[in-house]
Write an enzyme that holds these catalytic residues in place. Structure first.
Site, PDB file in Angstrom:
ATOM      1  N   SER A 119       0.443  -1.280   0.048  1.00  0.00           N
ATOM      2  CA  SER A 119      -0.325  -0.319   0.064  1.00  0.00           C
ATOM      3  C   SER A 119       1.032   1.713   0.136  1.00  0.00           C
ATOM      4  CB  SER A 119      -1.136  -0.390   1.182  1.00  0.00           C
ATOM      5  OG  SER A 119      -1.734   1.309   1.132  1.00  0.00           O
ATOM      6  N   ARG A 368      -0.422  -4.061  -6.991  1.00  0.00           N
ATOM      7  CA  ARG A 368      -2.355  -4.574  -6.250  1.00  0.00           C
ATOM      8  C   ARG A 368      -2.977  -3.658  -7.217  1.00  0.00           C
ATOM      9  NH1 ARG A 368      -4.865  -7.382  -5.067  1.00  0.00           N
ATOM     10  NH2 ARG A 368      -5.238  -8.571  -2.572  1.00  0.00           N
ATOM     11  N   THR A 404      -6.599   1.559   4.900  1.00  0.00           N
ATOM     12  CA  THR A 404      -6.598   1.067   5.923  1.00  0.00           C
ATOM     13  C   THR A 404      -6.773   0.945   7.128  1.00  0.00           C
ATOM     14  OG1 THR A 404      -4.525   0.529   5.124  1.00  0.00           O
ATOM     15  CG2 THR A 404      -4.682   0.073   7.512  1.00  0.00           C
ATOM     16  N   CYS A 565      -0.998  -6.282 -17.033  1.00  0.00           N
ATOM     17  CA  CYS A 565       0.197  -6.930 -15.941  1.00  0.00           C
ATOM     18  C   CYS A 565       1.075  -6.379 -15.590  1.00  0.00           C
ATOM     19  CB  CYS A 565       0.008  -8.435 -16.439  1.00  0.00           C
ATOM     20  SG  CYS A 565       2.130  -9.482 -15.721  1.00  0.00           S
ATOM     21  N   CYS A 590       4.361 -14.232 -11.597  1.00  0.00           N
ATOM     22  CA  CYS A 590       3.009 -12.846 -10.313  1.00  0.00           C
ATOM     23  C   CYS A 590       3.180 -12.676  -9.132  1.00  0.00           C
ATOM     24  CB  CYS A 590       1.904 -14.252 -10.787  1.00  0.00           C
ATOM     25  SG  CYS A 590       0.428 -13.785  -9.979  1.00  0.00           S
ATOM     26  N   CYS A 593      -1.076  -9.361  -8.259  1.00  0.00           N
ATOM     27  CA  CYS A 593      -2.344  -8.328  -8.064  1.00  0.00           C
ATOM     28  C   CYS A 593      -3.381  -8.363  -8.516  1.00  0.00           C
ATOM     29  CB  CYS A 593      -0.863  -7.177  -9.030  1.00  0.00           C
ATOM     30  SG  CYS A 593      -1.572  -7.712 -10.562  1.00  0.00           S
ATOM     31  N   CYS A 596      -5.394  -9.085 -13.828  1.00  0.00           N
ATOM     32  CA  CYS A 596      -5.618 -10.026 -15.429  1.00  0.00           C
ATOM     33  C   CYS A 596      -7.145 -10.693 -15.267  1.00  0.00           C
ATOM     34  CB  CYS A 596      -4.337 -11.171 -15.452  1.00  0.00           C
ATOM     35  SG  CYS A 596      -4.214 -11.864 -13.821  1.00  0.00           S
TER      36      CYS A 596
END
Length: 621
Positions: A119, A368, A404, A565, A590, A593, A596
């Site tokens: 984050s 992310r 958050t 991606c 990968c 995140c 895709c």
């Protein structure tokens, strides 16, 4: 009898790009193969995962023991992020306060708590203070109070400063710049001290149901499956965790939450969720350019006015001159040639940003997806046997770029709603899995609901002929003056996957080559994420139909998955014999995140969990 969770032995190979595609031979590998994903012999075989090719139809699995151990808990929590840990902590606080025995188990797919957490992050500490009023004395890693706010509109060469008036969402007075992964690890330590059972490295792969279809718990992932879908000699079945209530806090676009939305029709009365992708780097910079406590945000260049997005650059105060910087792009963009990663790299060359980074060193990278639907897209949160908490249903305050504190608050509210029910001596429930509608009721009277409702129109106001500038005007007039009390609620434009235009209707984007000092290529960036998966396992990026990527995505949209991606997972490469292209999936790259799964215009990609412990290894991102 309670059976302890077995310890699985895992080995990790060095990260390499590998081809997970092989061609279907003239004679099938086995006689009962499910042909759904391979429409013809000329279609390359990509997907080998058991969710597409069921094991009960595969002779290679006929003699394999498939029984799972089962264990019982009062509450099971899926996901060791801020929401899941807050719920676990509050449950044990209440149990200790009322002198009740309560078994709380939390499973997390990352190898350690915080390893998959990414984050910005500028934290509003209200929920943390509610959990631990003495968090400073306990040593919580909040080291950088915001001392200076800067907001800008970028043109290609210049910066237009924008004043941040009191009451506007981007004002950060009283907030802290944090490395959220470090905070998550600290929360895990507090949870463990209170008696929460934490199981990192165990991915929840399946929702379990009672006969009445209420949620019974979850099953962890199997391990020891080869890339071709066959069992290895070291195959180990996952285990089942049963509970009176299961909390799903998987984060944005959770693998199990997707199933629950369909099972219980949880999105019946809300709008589809919309998303963005956030890309982030950590840098150590020249100390002369370091301004601890400074929070910078920008909109505008390099994005056009019809593409939603913006940036952050935060100066941390953690013993060395470090900055966290990132770029967010709304996944409702329409041009299939757009690359969020390359837009991020281009943004760093803006004179206002480059002057900070010159002479510095990049030390970490990650990406992310994040929820942007806000108030309109909140689904039904409760169902027999389970609850949705945190970023799984989506409680992010989009104009604040903060989720958050609302995620943590949702976990606290969930714990307080279910505690009296799970500890009742005469448990009364209409279903085998306990239903806790009080959680939704409490959330609707909480600060979370009030906050999200007040900013509900800011993100969808962007969809106007003026784009970015129209949205800013709306925010300045209606939000700043009325504080979200306008009597209307604007709608989103639908799911992000439907927003791409065909490539023939769009202009290709020419991106500058990275210079290796300020901007970088994709693979060197992924290497800084610490990403790794056991190489010999079925790719967890599954395709419902292996023929769709070439026949539709490449043919109509010029293969957008190779651009959206942020980790180089998807590539179109020439076929080995003859003419044409095929899709290659580099699943080891990968970073989890989920972009895709969200943006694929054919909705053919289904992200499922890999073996537990795989994925990025973020160090305090």
């Amino acid at each position: 009898m309670k059976v302890p969770i077995p310890i699985f032995v895992k080995s990790y190979k060095e990260m390499t790009l590998y081809v997970c595609t092989f061609f279907v031979p003239t004679k099938p590998l086995y006689t009962h193969v499910h042909r759904r994903a391979c429409s013809s012999l000329s279609t390359p075989r990509i997907t080998t995962h058991y969710t597409i090719h069921p094991r009960d139809k595969d002779p290679r699995w006929q003699d394999i023991e498939m029984e799972r151990f089962a264990d019982e808990a009062d509450v099971v929590i899926v996901g060791g992020g801020p929401a899941g840990l807050s719920a676990a902590i509050r449950l044990k606080q209440l149990a200790n306060q009322h002198q009740k025995e309560l078994r709380v188990c939390l499973v997390e797919k990352a190898s350690q708590l915080g390893a998959h957490t990414l984050s910005g992050a500028c934290l509003e500490p209200s929920a943390l203070t509610e959990l631990f009023p003495d968090w400073k004395e306990r040593g919580a890693p909040l080291n950088t109070p915001v001392t200076d706010d800067v907001f800008s509109i970028f043109t290609e060469k210049h910066r237009i400063p924008v004043p941040i008036l009191p009451g506007l969402p981007m004002r950060n007075h009283g907030n802290y710049i944090v490395r959220l992964g470090n905070l998550v690890r600290w929360l895990g330590e507090q949870a463990e001290e209170l008696g929460v059972e934490l199981y990192p490295g165990y991915a929840a792969s399946e929702v379990l149901f009672h006969e009445d279809r209420s949620v019974k718990g979850i099953a962890t992932n199997d391990v020891g499956i080869a890339k071709d879908g066959s069992p290895k000699d070291v195959f180990e079945r996952g285990m089942e965790l049963h509970a009176k209530v299961t909390l799903f806090g998987e984060g944005c676009h959770g693998h199990l939450a997707k199933q629950l939305y369909k099972q219980f029709n949880l999105r019946e009365n809300c709008e589809p969720q919309t998303y963005a992708i956030g890309l982030k780097e950590l840098w150590v910079i020249d100390e002369k350019k370091w301004r601890p406590g400074r929070a910078e945000h920008s909109v505008g260049w390099p994005l056009d006015r019809h593409t939603y997005g913006g940036s952050f650059l935060y100066h941390l105060n953690e013993g060395e001159p470090m900055v966290a910087l990132g770029f967010v792009v709304g996944l409702d963009y329409s041009n299939p040639y757009l690359s969020p990663f390359k837009e991020f790299q281009r943004w760093k060359h803006h004179p206002f940003v480059e002057s900070t980074l010159e002479g510095g060193q990049r030390i970490a990278y990650g990406a992310r997806a994040l929820n942007e639907g806000g108030f309109q897209s909140i689904p039904k949160l409760t169902f027999p046997g389970g609850l949705l908490i945190g970023c799984s249903p989506g409680f992010m305050n989009v104009p604040k770029i903060k989720g958050t504190h609302t995620a943590m608050k949702s976990g606290i509210l969930a714990a307080e709603a279910l505690f009296p029910k799970v500890t009742a001596e005469n448990l009364d429930s209409e279903t085998a899995g306990l239903h806790v509608p009080e959680y939704s009721d409490n959330l609707k009277t909480s600060s979370v609901w009030k906050e999200l409702r007040s900013v509900r129109n800011i993100r969808p106001s962007f969809h106007n002929p003026l784009g970015l500038y129209g949205g800013m005007v709306y925010t300045g007039i209606f939000y700043w003056i009325l504080r979200g009390k306008e009597p209307w609620t604007l709608k989103h434009c639908g799911i992000d996957a439907n927003q791409l235009k065909p490539a023939k209707d769009c202009t290709p984007i020419e991106y500058p080559k990275p210079d290796g000092k300020i901007s970088f290529d994709l693979l060197s960036s992924v290497a800084l994420s610490g990403t790794n998966h056991e190489g010999d396992q079925p790719p967890h990026l599954t395709l419902k139909d292996d023929s769709v990527p070439v026949a539709r995505n490449l043919a109509i949209y010029d293969g957008p998955e190779q651009r959206f991606c942020p980790a180089g997972v998807y590539e179109y490469v020439p076929v080995e014999t003859g003419d044409g292209m095929r899709l290659q999936i580099n699943a080891q790259n990968c970073v989890h995140c989920k972009t895709c799964d969200i943006k694929d215009p054919s909705q053919n990609i289904n992200w499922v969990v890999p073996e537990g412990g795989g994925g990025p290894a973020y160090n305090g991102m």
